[in-house]
Design a protein around this motif. Structure first.
Motif, PDB file in Angstrom:
ATOM      1  N   SER A  39      14.723   8.482  44.958  1.00  0.00           N
ATOM      2  CA  SER A  39      15.506   9.339  45.846  1.00  0.00           C
ATOM      3  C   SER A  39      15.954  10.548  45.050  1.00  0.00           C
ATOM      4  O   SER A  39      16.646  10.397  44.039  1.00  0.00           O
ATOM      5  CB  SER A  39      16.720   8.586  46.387  1.00  0.00           C
ATOM      6  N   GLU A  40      15.533  11.748  45.476  1.00  0.00           N
ATOM      7  CA  GLU A  40      15.914  12.961  44.748  1.00  0.00           C
ATOM      8  C   GLU A  40      17.243  13.486  45.295  1.00  0.00           C
ATOM      9  O   GLU A  40      17.378  13.788  46.469  1.00  0.00           O
ATOM     10  CB  GLU A  40      14.841  14.033  44.885  1.00  0.00           C
ATOM     11  N   GLU A  41      18.240  13.574  44.429  1.00  0.00           N
ATOM     12  CA  GLU A  41      19.573  13.995  44.857  1.00  0.00           C
ATOM     13  C   GLU A  41      20.190  14.859  43.767  1.00  0.00           C
ATOM     14  O   GLU A  41      20.172  14.490  42.593  1.00  0.00           O
ATOM     15  CB  GLU A  41      20.457  12.761  45.109  1.00  0.00           C
ATOM     16  N   LYS A  42      20.727  15.990  44.129  1.00  0.00           N
ATOM     17  CA  LYS A  42      21.343  16.898  43.170  1.00  0.00           C
ATOM     18  C   LYS A  42      22.806  16.513  42.969  1.00  0.00           C
ATOM     19  O   LYS A  42      23.577  16.465  43.916  1.00  0.00           O
ATOM     20  CB  LYS A  42      21.246  18.348  43.657  1.00  0.00           C
ATOM     21  N   THR A  43      23.185  16.213  41.742  1.00  0.00           N
ATOM     22  CA  THR A  43      24.563  15.886  41.414  1.00  0.00           C
ATOM     23  C   THR A  43      24.961  16.643  40.169  1.00  0.00           C
ATOM     24  O   THR A  43      24.123  17.067  39.383  1.00  0.00           O
ATOM     25  CB  THR A  43      24.733  14.370  41.170  1.00  0.00           C
ATOM     26  N   SER A  44      26.267  16.797  39.981  1.00  0.00           N
ATOM     27  CA  SER A  44      26.764  17.573  38.841  1.00  0.00           C
ATOM     28  C   SER A  44      26.883  16.733  37.590  1.00  0.00           C
ATOM     29  O   SER A  44      26.944  17.268  36.499  1.00  0.00           O
ATOM     30  CB  SER A  44      28.127  18.173  39.184  1.00  0.00           C
ATOM     31  N   SER A  45      26.933  15.403  37.708  1.00  0.00           N
ATOM     32  CA  SER A  45      27.053  14.540  36.533  1.00  0.00           C
ATOM     33  C   SER A  45      26.469  13.175  36.857  1.00  0.00           C
ATOM     34  O   SER A  45      25.933  12.953  37.931  1.00  0.00           O
ATOM     35  CB  SER A  45      28.529  14.427  36.111  1.00  0.00           C
ATOM     36  N   PHE A  46      26.596  12.238  35.883  1.00  0.00           N
ATOM     37  CA  PHE A  46      25.974  10.925  35.974  1.00  0.00           C
ATOM     38  C   PHE A  46      26.776  10.038  36.927  1.00  0.00           C
ATOM     39  O   PHE A  46      27.951   9.768  36.700  1.00  0.00           O
ATOM     40  CB  PHE A  46      25.955  10.290  34.577  1.00  0.00           C
ATOM     41  N   ASP A  87      29.564  12.051  29.573  1.00  0.00           N
ATOM     42  CA  ASP A  87      29.784  13.186  28.680  1.00  0.00           C
ATOM     43  C   ASP A  87      29.041  13.052  27.364  1.00  0.00           C
ATOM     44  O   ASP A  87      29.214  13.882  26.466  1.00  0.00           O
ATOM     45  CB  ASP A  87      31.284  13.328  28.399  1.00  0.00           C
ATOM     46  N   LYS A  88      28.211  12.015  27.202  1.00  0.00           N
ATOM     47  CA  LYS A  88      27.505  11.778  25.945  1.00  0.00           C
ATOM     48  C   LYS A  88      26.067  12.277  25.973  1.00  0.00           C
ATOM     49  O   LYS A  88      25.295  12.000  25.046  1.00  0.00           O
ATOM     50  CB  LYS A  88      27.532  10.286  25.601  1.00  0.00           C
ATOM     51  N   ASN A  89      25.691  12.958  27.033  1.00  0.00           N
ATOM     52  CA  ASN A  89      24.342  13.520  27.154  1.00  0.00           C
ATOM     53  C   ASN A  89      23.269  12.446  27.006  1.00  0.00           C
ATOM     54  O   ASN A  89      22.274  12.621  26.315  1.00  0.00           O
ATOM     55  CB  ASN A  89      24.131  14.631  26.115  1.00  0.00           C
ATOM     56  N   LEU A  90      23.491  11.292  27.650  1.00  0.00           N
ATOM     57  CA  LEU A  90      22.541  10.185  27.592  1.00  0.00           C
ATOM     58  C   LEU A  90      21.711  10.143  28.872  1.00  0.00           C
ATOM     59  O   LEU A  90      22.138  10.609  29.930  1.00  0.00           O
ATOM     60  CB  LEU A  90      23.275   8.852  27.421  1.00  0.00           C
ATOM     61  N   GLY A 105      19.508   0.464  30.422  1.00  0.00           N
ATOM     62  CA  GLY A 105      18.995   0.853  29.112  1.00  0.00           C
ATOM     63  C   GLY A 105      19.203   2.333  28.895  1.00  0.00           C
ATOM     64  O   GLY A 105      18.847   3.148  29.757  1.00  0.00           O
ATOM     65  N   LEU A 106      19.783   2.713  27.751  1.00  0.00           N
ATOM     66  CA  LEU A 106      20.172   4.104  27.509  1.00  0.00           C
ATOM     67  C   LEU A 106      19.343   4.723  26.391  1.00  0.00           C
ATOM     68  O   LEU A 106      18.708   4.012  25.589  1.00  0.00           O
ATOM     69  CB  LEU A 106      21.663   4.181  27.169  1.00  0.00           C
ATOM     70  N   SER A 107      19.377   6.052  26.324  1.00  0.00           N
ATOM     71  CA  SER A 107      18.530   6.801  25.399  1.00  0.00           C
ATOM     72  C   SER A 107      18.997   6.708  23.952  1.00  0.00           C
ATOM     73  O   SER A 107      18.257   7.132  23.057  1.00  0.00           O
ATOM     74  CB  SER A 107      18.475   8.272  25.831  1.00  0.00           C
ATOM     75  N   ASP A 108      20.192   6.198  23.678  1.00  0.00           N
ATOM     76  CA  ASP A 108      20.638   6.045  22.290  1.00  0.00           C
ATOM     77  C   ASP A 108      20.346   4.653  21.742  1.00  0.00           C
ATOM     78  O   ASP A 108      20.823   4.287  20.673  1.00  0.00           O
ATOM     79  CB  ASP A 108      22.131   6.359  22.165  1.00  0.00           C
TER      80      ASP A 108
END
Length: 797
Positions: A39-46, A87-90, A105-108
């Motif tokens: 589902s494509e949805e535009k949001t300002s944050s996670f 706010d961790k840019n993950l 599962g996260l990118s860090d």
């Protein structure tokens, strides 16, 4: 292909969760599995989005036009929460979940636990815990299909957390195995154990083993088979045995078919069928393939070439060629609920879904019965019957099911053929129907209400009686229903037997029925029929319990069990047929074969409950002794055969006191190794051949894509049986077998093959032992073959 979406939506249940960020495509996973949609949805944050999926009572109309505005499920947004690590840019890779919690599962390299109520339970990472004393070995990187010589996984001995510097790119959760698989961008895979409470107790999630292949890009778990499939950047899939300390079983690839990594690219995705009997592999640059668990290539979208081709089969842009499915690579695959269809999305073409339809073989597993003369492949709404004509030519009969039945009871779930091959029993979601091959007529329930009360979970044939394993929805119980084949109606029901629970496997031999329950309880019933089985009489069927066993074992559950009748000579058999005693042939079998879900084949003594392991890595097996009463049974000297990645193994009766001693009667015959594109279906005892099926692509001017056509194949085993008899000095039996099969079209070829193998073995033996060839058993073998008039000229030459 909009019609595919309703079937995909049927797989959603309970609730769904999605995470979105900016213009990313968020992933939604359905409880309790990890089916995916976008589902494509535009949001300002996670943000975390939790949806409720409500299945409607509407159904697809099979064989007819779908009504407008058909919605099989309604989706409601339940909760939206901002994630604490926004706010961790993950970034997030994917999601797995049980019935209470969700794992991200996260990118860090870390994992984050969330409850279905939207409660964020915290982030944690995995530490490596090397097992002391384990030998560090590298896994094999061979491109050949088959077993690896590497053996075990490479165990990381470093105490540092090597996953911290790499991202989590995939999670796989197996609740039955209590296993969490974590794949990192570095190519490392952590195999983590969990508590029986699932994901809730994060402190119990520990990395028991690390696989360091270095180039792993995707993974998939087959819980029933306890196999981990790992795809690599080299375009190779490695299969690991989770039951044996994650040892490397074998690798599969298209290398032997002339395709390298430069042609296909790396593996992009792997998807197991719902029953874990096969898996689909998609590549990044081109095509997808389906393999059986033993490594038989069942289907491939890439155009076929010969194995001896030296040039690369990669299609050049200037060439004029028919379009291949997923020519640009495969980005995602998903099997449907029943394993009849594989849905795939091509790289760079997410606006449409490709659907591949499949048929299933009657593999004599589970609760349904065996097949003998007829080999059957069944699709969701039809049957393909492999039959042998008078000329021994194999043909496929396409059999469409009555629309009046399949439209209400789609799809086909169970198929069983009678022992003589003249009747087929077919069951869908409800009821069952019978087909008479001679008269080409279907028999159905006349009363639809009776049909709808039957939820068939298995089928058996007991002579002229069809046995139905029925699930009673109102009481959550199971029962056996006995119907005569001449009438499907409640008034003709011969017997109703309530079972103790859900049966795992069933089998029938003569008048005996075997039923097995979890964890491993074996019950054997004896069937006695009074009166004649005909519409003009009133037969009476009595069912009595003759044996009960409780097997205490920690092994995997049985996938199939078959009675092993006592073996006796043909003369003894004929005497018993003409015996005046009606019970002369009804001696209760004292042994049975067990094929477990992990491929282990064992022999169970029903008298004392002892179980003997025979071999492993078995996918299919066929019991041949005592199963055929035909005069032209060419394989009566064989106890059973099995098929796996080694090929076909032949098991012969041993003349000793212990007639089933493995080293005395197992013969692994390399000449019975099937083509890796031919999947064996069964045996034709009167022809001495193994029947298989292969699949090829055919092109038509009226379709965009090619068609996949199954083609029956036959492989004779007469030369192996003759050699076995001659090796044991059973000259008379070999002569009788040769005379019985002398009229077969492949007989001359079998004798040439036999002579070649005999000469080769004798010469090798003479070279090794420095013996005179004239003192060997070769003259006996020549004299055995010589009396056959068809081969006299060949012998004299």
């Amino acid at each position: 292909m909009e019609s595919c979406w309703p079937e995909l939506m049927l797989k959603l249940a309970g609730a769904a969760v999605g995470v979105s960020r900016g213009r990313d495509l968020p992933i939604a996973a359905a409880e309790p599995g990890n089916e995916v949609c976008w589902s494509e949805e535009k949001t300002s944050s996670f943000f975390l989005h939790i949806f409720k999926v409500q299945i409607t009572e509407k159904k697809l109309q099979v064989g007819g036009k779908q009504p407008s505005g058909l919605f099989l499920a309604n989706i409601f947004l339940v909760l939206t929460e901002q994630v604490p690590f926004s706010d961790k840019n993950l970034t997030m890779s994917n999601i797995v979940c049980d019935n209470r919690h969700i794992l991200l599962g996260l990118s860090d390299g870390s994992l984050h636990l969330v409850s279905w109520k939207g409660e964020f339970c915290g982030t944690f990472g995995l530490d490596s815990h090397p097992c002391e004393g384990n030998e560090v070995t590298e896994s094999s990187h061979s491109l050949d299909n088959g077993p690896s010589s590497g053996g075990a996984l490479r165990v990381l001995t470093s105490s540092n957390n090597s996953s911290r510097s790499s991202a989590v790119i995939q999670l796989e959760l197996s609740l039955p195995l209590r296993l969490l698989v974590v794949l990192y961008s570095s190519g490392q895979i952590a195999l983590c154990s969990m508590s029986k409470k699932g994901l809730k107790q994060t402190e119990s999630i520990k990395a028991e083993r690390w696989l360091d292949s270095g180039d792993a890009v995707c993974a998939s778990v087959a819980s029933d088979q306890q196999i981990l499939a790992v795809g690599s950047r080299r375009g190779v899939v490695e299969l690991y045995d989770l039951a044996e300390s994650a040892s490397l079983l074998r690798t599969v690839s298209l290398y032997d078919w002339g395709y390298s990594m430069e042609d296909t690219g790396s593996v992009s995705c792997i998807a197991w069928t719902p029953d874990n009997s096969a898996f689909a592999v998609g590549w990044k640059l081109r095509g997808l393939t389906v393999w059986s668990v033993s490594g038989c290539r069942l289907m491939c979208t890439i155009r076929q070439i010969g194995l001896s081709s030296v040039s690369s089969p990669m299609v050049k842009p200037t060439q004029d060629f028919k379009y291949e499915p997923v020519m640009g690579g495969t980005s995602l695959m998903q099997w449907d609920e029943y394993g009849y269809r594989l849905y795939a999305i091509e790289e760079g073409s997410s606006e449409r879904i490709l659907a591949f339809s499949f048929g299933k073989c009657c593999l004599n597993k589970g609760v349904s019965g065996t097949t003998y003369v007829r080999q059957v492949i069944y699709g969701e709404d039809r049957l393909l019957v492999v039959q042998s004509e008078d000329t021994d030519e194999l043909k496929i009969l396409h059999l469409n099911l009555p629309v009046s039945y399949i439209s209400q009871n789609w799809p086909v779930l169970h198929v069983a053929a009678s022992k003589d091959g003249m009747y087929l029993a077919v069951a869908g979601l409800h009821g069952l129907i019978l087909y008479d091959i001679r008269s080409k007529k279907w028999r159905v329930f006349g009363d639809i209400s009776q049909e709808q009360k039957i939820q068939c979970k298995g089928l058996l044939w007991l002579g002229k009686i069809v046995v139905v394993c029925n699930y009673i929805d109102s009481s959550n119980m199971y029962e056996l229903l006995f119907y005569p084949r001449y009438h499907l109606d409640q008034s003709s029901l011969l017997c109703r037997k309530l079972l103790l629970g859900k049966p795992m496997v069933m089998d029938v031999f003569q008048d005996y029925i075997l039923v097995t329950y979890r964890p491993f309880d074996v019950h054997i019933f004896h069937v006695k029929i009074s009166g004649e089985l005909s519409p003009s009489s009133t037969p009476f069927l009595q069912l009595s319990t003759v044996r009960e066993l409780s097997i205490m074992t920690a092994k995997s559950h049985p996938a199939a069990m078959r009675f092993i009748p006592d073996q006796f000579s043909r003369d003894c058999f004929l005497k018993k047929i003409h015996s005046s005693s009606p019970d002369s042939l009804a001696r209760q079998p004292a042994r049975c074969l067990i094929l477990r879900t992990n491929g282990e084949l064992s022999l169970l003594d029903l008298d004392d409950g002892r179980e003997r392991e025979l071999t492993d890595s078995v996918e299919l097996f066929w019991v041949t002794c005592g199963q055929s009463e035909e005069k032209a049974n060419l394989i009566e000297e064989v106890s059973w055969l099995d098929y796996g990645h080694r090929g076909m193994q032949v098991w012969y009766p041993s003349p000793g006191v212990d007639s089933f001693k493995q080293e005395d009667f197992l013969q692994l015959d390399p000449e019975l190794e099937f083509d890796r594109e031919v999947y064996p279906l069964g045996l034709l005892p009167n022809a001495g051949v193994v029947v298989g099926v292969s699949q090829r692509m055919s092109f038509s001017a009226c379709t965009e894509f090619p068609c996949f056509e199954p083609s029956p194949q036959a492989q004779t085993i007469l030369h192996c049986l003759l050699r076995h008899l001659l090796q044991r000095d059973k000259i008379d039996e070999a002569l009788r077998l040769a005379r019985l099969s002398a009229e077969k079209p492949h007989f001359s070829h079998c004798l040439e093959w036999l002579l070649f193998t005999v000469f080769d073995a004798e010469i090798s033996s003479a070279n090794e032992n420095d013996k005179n060839l004239s003192k060997s058993a070769l003259p006996k073998k020549i004299n055995c073959i010589k009396p056959n008039s068809m081969t006299s000229s060949f012998i004299h030459d």
